[in-house]
Design a protein around this motif. Structure first.
Motif, PDB file in Angstrom:
ATOM      1  N   GLU A 256      -8.705   4.836 -11.852  1.00 49.40           N
ATOM      2  CA  GLU A 256      -7.796   5.966 -11.869  1.00 49.40           C
ATOM      3  C   GLU A 256      -6.687   5.707 -12.860  1.00 49.40           C
ATOM      4  N   SER A 257      -6.199   6.790 -13.492  1.00 49.56           N
ATOM      5  CA  SER A 257      -5.052   6.653 -14.377  1.00 49.56           C
ATOM      6  C   SER A 257      -3.797   6.449 -13.556  1.00 49.56           C
ATOM      7  N   THR A 258      -2.934   5.565 -14.032  1.00 54.31           N
ATOM      8  CA  THR A 258      -1.686   5.291 -13.317  1.00 54.31           C
ATOM      9  C   THR A 258      -0.507   5.821 -14.108  1.00 54.31           C
ATOM     10  N   GLU A 259      -0.763   6.833 -14.942  1.00 58.34           N
ATOM     11  CA  GLU A 259       0.309   7.403 -15.744  1.00 58.34           C
ATOM     12  C   GLU A 259       1.402   7.965 -14.834  1.00 58.34           C
ATOM     13  N   GLY A 260       2.639   7.697 -15.165  1.00 57.69           N
ATOM     14  CA  GLY A 260       3.767   8.181 -14.380  1.00 57.69           C
ATOM     15  C   GLY A 260       4.320   7.116 -13.463  1.00 57.69           C
ATOM     16  N   GLU A 261       3.538   6.046 -13.197  1.00 57.84           N
ATOM     17  CA  GLU A 261       4.051   4.975 -12.365  1.00 57.84           C
ATOM     18  C   GLU A 261       4.886   4.029 -13.203  1.00 57.84           C
ATOM     19  N   ASN A 262       5.735   3.275 -12.538  1.00 62.02           N
ATOM     20  CA  ASN A 262       6.551   2.286 -13.235  1.00 62.02           C
ATOM     21  C   ASN A 262       5.690   1.072 -13.531  1.00 62.02           C
ATOM     22  N   LYS A 263       5.322   0.886 -14.788  1.00 64.22           N
ATOM     23  CA  LYS A 263       4.417  -0.196 -15.141  1.00 64.22           C
ATOM     24  C   LYS A 263       5.150  -1.478 -15.510  1.00 64.22           C
ATOM     25  N   GLU A 264       6.481  -1.429 -15.578  1.00 63.81           N
ATOM     26  CA  GLU A 264       7.232  -2.622 -15.895  1.00 63.81           C
ATOM     27  C   GLU A 264       7.205  -3.586 -14.711  1.00 63.81           C
ATOM     28  N   GLN A 269       8.940  -9.888  -9.509  1.00 62.57           N
ATOM     29  CA  GLN A 269       7.695  -9.298  -9.026  1.00 62.57           C
ATOM     30  C   GLN A 269       6.483 -10.120  -9.462  1.00 62.57           C
ATOM     31  N   GLN A 270       6.512 -10.614 -10.716  1.00 62.44           N
ATOM     32  CA  GLN A 270       5.404 -11.430 -11.198  1.00 62.44           C
ATOM     33  C   GLN A 270       5.300 -12.718 -10.382  1.00 62.44           C
ATOM     34  N   VAL A 299       4.885  -8.081  -2.624  1.00 64.59           N
ATOM     35  CA  VAL A 299       5.468  -7.829  -3.946  1.00 64.59           C
ATOM     36  C   VAL A 299       6.426  -6.645  -3.856  1.00 64.59           C
ATOM     37  N   PRO A 300       7.728  -6.873  -3.959  1.00 63.08           N
ATOM     38  CA  PRO A 300       8.698  -5.779  -3.795  1.00 63.08           C
ATOM     39  C   PRO A 300       8.557  -4.709  -4.877  1.00 63.08           C
ATOM     40  N   GLY A 301       8.517  -3.449  -4.434  1.00 61.33           N
ATOM     41  CA  GLY A 301       8.488  -2.334  -5.380  1.00 61.33           C
ATOM     42  C   GLY A 301       7.144  -2.046  -5.994  1.00 61.33           C
TER      43      GLY A 301
END
Length: 325
Positions: A256-264, A269-270, A299-301
């Motif tokens: 699925e495309s995850t466009e619009g989600e915060n990808k940073e 988090q890492q 993993v927060p957020g």
């Protein structure tokens, strides 16, 4: 009747901690401090070979209990911190196990060294060891693949033009490679990706896909799919009609495309993802969805799906690094 408990103070541990802090503050440079911290963490598994430039080996055992390869007493990595490290020069690292073939040693070493260059600019040995441990299964899979499929020697003989073909066209794929993909070809590629799933043998699958795309070779179909997939994974906003085909190509692969989600992803988090991967390793007892639900909760957020996508992106990056190396 309640009895109060007197806290037990471990004076030996406190004295050792105090002594280590004093020793750490007394060293002259941050590189020396990094070496000291490594010695504290790795103990007898770390052996100093030279002091100038700092050169040492670390024996690492995979933290993944499901690591599928037999490496005996663990992997031995030799680090060298050259003059100018870390600001001007990255650390040098190589795998020196004698129980591995030259091809595997070379391939794994190149993958780790490539990552060291990506992390250059700061003290990275401790972070590089964490990355290496988390990526070990993928590194070995890629190393075995590279060892089993060495690159063909480059040919210095270019194919001659075929007199029966129009001027400027060579027999093969060279000129077609640069031609733009038509809407029809793109649609055929997307349909073929669905018709011939990734569960097929790779070479046979792409042969079938190419046969379904008019005017395109297997090599071009693979390159087109990689181009679109990388653009989507990187969150690239391609112009015009390029954006929609990328989403369709990914969807054809079942993603699925995850466009619009915060990808940073933040450093916190890492780190949380890496810790969760170690805490909840893959196992037959735990369902895949349950494992990633647990990891996502640590993993927060980030959602479980975002954690899966991050892990897959890192795996692919490691494979790409090895292939590039």
């Amino acid at each position: 009747r309640k009895h109060s408990r007197t806290p037990v103070v471990r004076f030996g541990v406190m004295e050792a901690e105090s002594g280590f802090r004093e020793k750490l503050l007394a060293v002259g440079s941050k590189v020396e401090r990094e070496v000291l911290l490594l010695q504290r963490r790795w103990g007898s598994a770390m052996q100093i070979e030279a002091s100038s430039p700092p050169t040492f080996t670390i024996q690492l055992h995979p933290s993944d209990p499901d690591f599928p390869h037999d490496i005996g007493d663990g992997l031995v990595l030799r680090f060298s911190l050259p003059e100018g490290y870390p600001e001007q020069q990255p650390c040098s690292v190589e795998v020196i196990n004698e129980n591995l073939t030259d091809e595997i040693r070379r391939a794994v070493s190149k993958g780790v060294q490539f990552q060291a260059k990506q992390m250059a600019g700061d003290l990275v040995v401790r972070d590089l060891l964490k990355w290496f441990d988390n990526s070990l299964t993928v590194l070995f899979e890629c190393a075995l693949h590279v060892a089993a499929n060495p690159p063909a020697a480059p040919s210095h003989n270019k194919p001659a033009p075929n007199a029966s073909q129009p001027k400027g066209e060579l027999k093969g794929e060279e000129t077609a490679q640069d031609a733009a993909w038509t809407a029809e070809q793109q649609a055929c590629l997307e349909k073929a990706l669905k018709e011939f799933p990734a569960t097929m043998e790779t070479s046979e699958r792409w042969k079938k896909i190419a046969e379904a795309v008019p005017g395109r070779s297997k090599k071009e179909c693979v390159a087109r799919f990689k181009e679109l997939k990388q653009a989507l994974q990187a969150g690239a906003t391609a112009a015009g009609a390029e954006k929609q085909p990328a989403q369709k190509a990914a969807a054809a692969e079942g993603r699925e495309s995850t466009e619009g989600e915060n990808k940073e992803w933040t450093e916190e988090q890492q780190g949380a993802l890496e810790a969760a991967l170690r805490e909840f390793p893959a196992s037959e007892e735990r369902e895949r969805e349950e494992r990633w639900r647990l990891i996502g909760g640590k993993v927060p957020g980030k959602s479980a799906r975002e954690c899966v996508e991050r892990y897959q992106a890192l795996k692919k990056a490691v494979k790409a690094q090895l292939e590039a190396a």
